[in-house]
Motif scaffolding. Structure first.
Motif, PDB file in Angstrom:
ATOM      1  N   LYS A 190      -2.745 -22.331  -1.789  1.00 25.25           N
ATOM      2  CA  LYS A 190      -4.017 -22.276  -2.499  1.00 25.25           C
ATOM      3  C   LYS A 190      -4.763 -20.985  -2.133  1.00 25.25           C
ATOM      4  CE  LYS A 190      -8.425 -24.759  -2.695  1.00 25.25           C
ATOM      5  NZ  LYS A 190      -9.169 -25.948  -2.212  1.00 25.25           N
ATOM      6  N   GLY A 191      -5.281 -20.310  -3.159  1.00 26.90           N
ATOM      7  CA  GLY A 191      -6.036 -19.083  -2.935  1.00 26.90           C
ATOM      8  C   GLY A 191      -5.227 -17.813  -3.137  1.00 26.90           C
ATOM      9  N   LYS A 192      -3.903 -17.935  -3.151  1.00 26.01           N
ATOM     10  CA  LYS A 192      -3.058 -16.755  -3.351  1.00 26.01           C
ATOM     11  C   LYS A 192      -2.937 -16.443  -4.835  1.00 26.01           C
ATOM     12  CE  LYS A 192      -1.428 -16.414   0.990  1.00 26.01           C
ATOM     13  NZ  LYS A 192      -1.654 -15.240   1.856  1.00 26.01           N
ATOM     14  N   ASP A 193      -2.575 -15.188  -5.146  1.00 21.24           N
ATOM     15  CA  ASP A 193      -2.311 -14.778  -6.520  1.00 21.24           C
ATOM     16  C   ASP A 193      -0.817 -14.908  -6.805  1.00 21.24           C
ATOM     17  OD1 ASP A 193      -4.612 -11.895  -6.534  1.00 21.24           O
ATOM     18  OD2 ASP A 193      -4.969 -14.061  -6.362  1.00 21.24           O
ATOM     19  N   VAL A 194      -0.477 -15.239  -8.058  1.00 20.94           N
ATOM     20  CA  VAL A 194       0.930 -15.299  -8.450  1.00 20.94           C
ATOM     21  C   VAL A 194       1.130 -14.571  -9.767  1.00 20.94           C
ATOM     22  CG1 VAL A 194       1.450 -17.474  -7.265  1.00 20.94           C
ATOM     23  CG2 VAL A 194       0.663 -17.531  -9.632  1.00 20.94           C
ATOM     24  N   GLU A 195       2.341 -14.042  -9.942  1.00 23.09           N
ATOM     25  CA  GLU A 195       2.735 -13.400 -11.195  1.00 23.09           C
ATOM     26  C   GLU A 195       3.988 -14.063 -11.717  1.00 23.09           C
ATOM     27  OE1 GLU A 195       1.122  -8.786 -10.848  1.00 23.09           O
ATOM     28  OE2 GLU A 195       3.279  -9.213 -10.851  1.00 23.09           O
ATOM     29  N   LEU A 196       3.953 -14.429 -12.973  1.00 23.85           N
ATOM     30  CA  LEU A 196       5.095 -15.047 -13.627  1.00 23.85           C
ATOM     31  C   LEU A 196       5.558 -14.121 -14.736  1.00 23.85           C
ATOM     32  CD1 LEU A 196       3.581 -18.649 -14.001  1.00 23.85           C
ATOM     33  CD2 LEU A 196       4.676 -17.629 -12.013  1.00 23.85           C
ATOM     34  N   ARG A 197       6.883 -14.002 -14.861  1.00 26.10           N
ATOM     35  CA  ARG A 197       7.412 -13.014 -15.791  1.00 26.10           C
ATOM     36  C   ARG A 197       8.167 -13.672 -16.931  1.00 26.10           C
ATOM     37  NH1 ARG A 197       9.943  -7.458 -15.441  1.00 26.10           N
ATOM     38  NH2 ARG A 197      11.712  -7.505 -16.903  1.00 26.10           N
ATOM     39  N   CYS A 198       8.083 -13.060 -18.099  1.00 26.42           N
ATOM     40  CA  CYS A 198       8.806 -13.552 -19.277  1.00 26.42           C
ATOM     41  C   CYS A 198       9.477 -12.385 -19.982  1.00 26.42           C
ATOM     42  CB  CYS A 198       7.843 -14.243 -20.239  1.00 26.42           C
ATOM     43  SG  CYS A 198       8.596 -14.675 -21.837  1.00 26.42           S
ATOM     44  N   ASP A 199      10.777 -12.540 -20.248  1.00 25.49           N
ATOM     45  CA  ASP A 199      11.522 -11.590 -21.063  1.00 25.49           C
ATOM     46  C   ASP A 199      11.847 -12.267 -22.389  1.00 25.49           C
ATOM     47  OD1 ASP A 199      12.395 -10.549 -18.137  1.00 25.49           O
ATOM     48  OD2 ASP A 199      12.624  -8.953 -19.617  1.00 25.49           O
ATOM     49  N   PRO A 200      11.223 -11.853 -23.484  1.00 24.82           N
ATOM     50  CA  PRO A 200      11.480 -12.517 -24.758  1.00 24.82           C
ATOM     51  C   PRO A 200      12.830 -12.106 -25.335  1.00 24.82           C
ATOM     52  CG  PRO A 200      10.071 -10.628 -25.105  1.00 24.82           C
ATOM     53  CD  PRO A 200      10.285 -10.733 -23.619  1.00 24.82           C
ATOM     54  N   ILE A 201      13.205 -12.760 -26.403  1.00 23.63           N
ATOM     55  CA  ILE A 201      14.416 -12.377 -27.112  1.00 23.63           C
ATOM     56  C   ILE A 201      14.214 -10.985 -27.704  1.00 23.63           C
ATOM     57  CG2 ILE A 201      15.874 -12.921 -29.110  1.00 23.63           C
ATOM     58  CD1 ILE A 201      15.286 -15.892 -28.524  1.00 23.63           C
ATOM     59  N   SER A 202      15.217 -10.134 -27.575  1.00 25.70           N
ATOM     60  CA  SER A 202      15.117  -8.761 -28.072  1.00 25.70           C
ATOM     61  C   SER A 202      14.784  -8.752 -29.555  1.00 25.70           C
ATOM     62  CB  SER A 202      16.448  -8.040 -27.831  1.00 25.70           C
ATOM     63  OG  SER A 202      16.408  -6.734 -28.353  1.00 25.70           O
ATOM     64  N   GLY A 203      13.786  -7.955 -29.922  1.00 26.65           N
ATOM     65  CA  GLY A 203      13.396  -7.843 -31.322  1.00 26.65           C
ATOM     66  C   GLY A 203      12.318  -8.814 -31.759  1.00 26.65           C
ATOM     67  N   HIS A 204      12.014  -9.782 -30.907  1.00 29.98           N
ATOM     68  CA  HIS A 204      10.942 -10.724 -31.240  1.00 29.98           C
ATOM     69  C   HIS A 204       9.589 -10.061 -30.994  1.00 29.98           C
ATOM     70  CE1 HIS A 204      13.096 -14.885 -31.223  1.00 29.98           C
ATOM     71  NE2 HIS A 204      13.700 -13.995 -31.990  1.00 29.98           N
ATOM     72  N   THR A 205       8.741 -10.122 -32.017  1.00 29.76           N
ATOM     73  CA  THR A 205       7.454  -9.425 -31.902  1.00 29.76           C
ATOM     74  C   THR A 205       6.353 -10.322 -31.361  1.00 29.76           C
ATOM     75  OG1 THR A 205       6.786  -9.988 -34.161  1.00 29.76           O
ATOM     76  CG2 THR A 205       8.063  -7.955 -33.868  1.00 29.76           C
ATOM     77  N   ALA A 206       6.530 -11.618 -31.456  1.00 31.18           N
ATOM     78  CA  ALA A 206       5.483 -12.539 -31.008  1.00 31.18           C
ATOM     79  C   ALA A 206       5.903 -13.228 -29.714  1.00 31.18           C
ATOM     80  CB  ALA A 206       5.190 -13.585 -32.083  1.00 31.18           C
ATOM     81  N   LEU A 207       4.956 -13.354 -28.803  1.00 35.08           N
ATOM     82  CA  LEU A 207       5.234 -13.981 -27.504  1.00 35.08           C
ATOM     83  C   LEU A 207       4.091 -14.919 -27.154  1.00 35.08           C
ATOM     84  CD1 LEU A 207       6.669 -12.255 -24.358  1.00 35.08           C
ATOM     85  CD2 LEU A 207       4.644 -13.721 -24.151  1.00 35.08           C
ATOM     86  N   TYR A 208       4.436 -16.085 -26.640  1.00 36.04           N
ATOM     87  CA  TYR A 208       3.466 -17.140 -26.357  1.00 36.04           C
ATOM     88  C   TYR A 208       3.656 -17.654 -24.932  1.00 36.04           C
ATOM     89  CZ  TYR A 208       4.329 -17.376 -31.429  1.00 36.04           C
ATOM     90  OH  TYR A 208       4.542 -17.073 -32.751  1.00 36.04           O
ATOM     91  N   TRP A 209       2.566 -18.033 -24.312  1.00 37.04           N
ATOM     92  CA  TRP A 209       2.615 -18.744 -23.030  1.00 37.04           C
ATOM     93  C   TRP A 209       2.006 -20.126 -23.225  1.00 37.04           C
ATOM     94  CZ3 TRP A 209       4.907 -17.386 -18.493  1.00 37.04           C
ATOM     95  CH2 TRP A 209       5.230 -16.043 -18.286  1.00 37.04           C
ATOM     96  N   TYR A 210       2.677 -21.117 -22.641  1.00 35.83           N
ATOM     97  CA  TYR A 210       2.200 -22.493 -22.638  1.00 35.83           C
ATOM     98  C   TYR A 210       2.282 -23.014 -21.208  1.00 35.83           C
ATOM     99  CZ  TYR A 210       3.020 -22.452 -27.719  1.00 35.83           C
ATOM    100  OH  TYR A 210       3.002 -22.155 -29.064  1.00 35.83           O
TER     101      TYR A 210
END
Lengths: 116, 115
Positions: A15-35
């Motif tokens: 608790k209190g720490k920062d985190v980074e989560l990474r996403c590599d979309p499918i090549s050529g896809h222009t739209a990206l969503y996080w849920y």
């Protein structure tokens, strides 16, 4: 072909720490969503990127959450000062576009975040 | 704001039984409708989708769904389930409007198929 990939697959943080989560979309896809998928809330929309347009941030639960998408491809979701209620599976999806013929969203395997 | 209701939290069926999972949405405009499935240990996969045209849509693995506009419903059906259909099923909707591309999901229905 390669699907949407996310890293790390699991993340345990204090608790209190920062985190980074990474996403590599499918090549050529222009739209990206996080849920976010959590036991109490189900699947919730967080943020959406489309090409060079300004992102739709309407689903971000607080200003501790931010995301960016560099070069129209890889995206990073950052959670600052994590809280226990941030524990969830964070899902990334991409779609070829946003017209009715290109709208299908393909999901990655998710990152399971546990805040202790 | 739009919302999606899935009536059953957990459904238990024997193999070869017929399946119908309910889904209702609340939005008065034009909608696009989806069913996603999440098999144990796997990521979300699209089962089927409705954008326009024939309200009876067929998806993968023998699933189909019927859009009934007057009832704001998009129920998922399969005539004969198999053990391999054990999974969690999510109904989702997006409405046709500028900038409205995010999916709104129901809470999901867990399906357990007993051999």
């Amino acid at each position: 072909g390669a699907g949407v990939s996310q890293s790390p697959s699991n993340k345990v943080t204090e608790k209190g720490k920062d985190v980074e989560l990474r996403c590599d979309p499918i090549s050529g896809h222009t739209a990206l969503y996080w849920y976010r998928q959590s036991l109490g809330q189900g699947l919730e929309f967080l943020i959406y990127f489309q090409g060079n347009s300004a992102p739709d941030k309407s689903g971000l639960p607080s200003d501790r959450f931010s995301a960016e998408r560099t070069g129209g491809s890889v995206s990073t979701l950052t959670i600052q000062r994590t809280q226990q209620e941030d524990s969830a599976v964070y899902l990334c999806a991409s779609s070829l576009g946003v017209s009715s013929h290109s709208y299908e969203q393909y999901f990655g395997p998710g990152t399971r975040l546990t805040v202790t | 704001a739009q919302s999606v209701s899935q009536h059953n939290h957990h459904v238990i069926l024997s193999e070869a039984a017929s399946l119908e999972l309910g889904c209702n949405y609340s939005y008065g405009g034009t909608v696009n409708l989806f069913w996603y499935v999440q098999y144990p240990g796997q990521h979300l996969q699209l089962l089927l989708k409705y954008f326009s045209g024939d309200p009876l849509v067929k998806g993968i693995k023998g699933f189909e769904a019927e859009f009934i506009k007057s009832k704001f419903s998009f129920n998922l059906r399969k005539p004969s389930v198999q053990w391999s259909d054990t999974a969690e099923y999510f109904c989702a909707v997006t409405h046709s409007g500028a900038g409205s591309y995010q999916l709104t999901f129901g809470k999901g229905t867990k399906l357990s198929v007993i051999p």
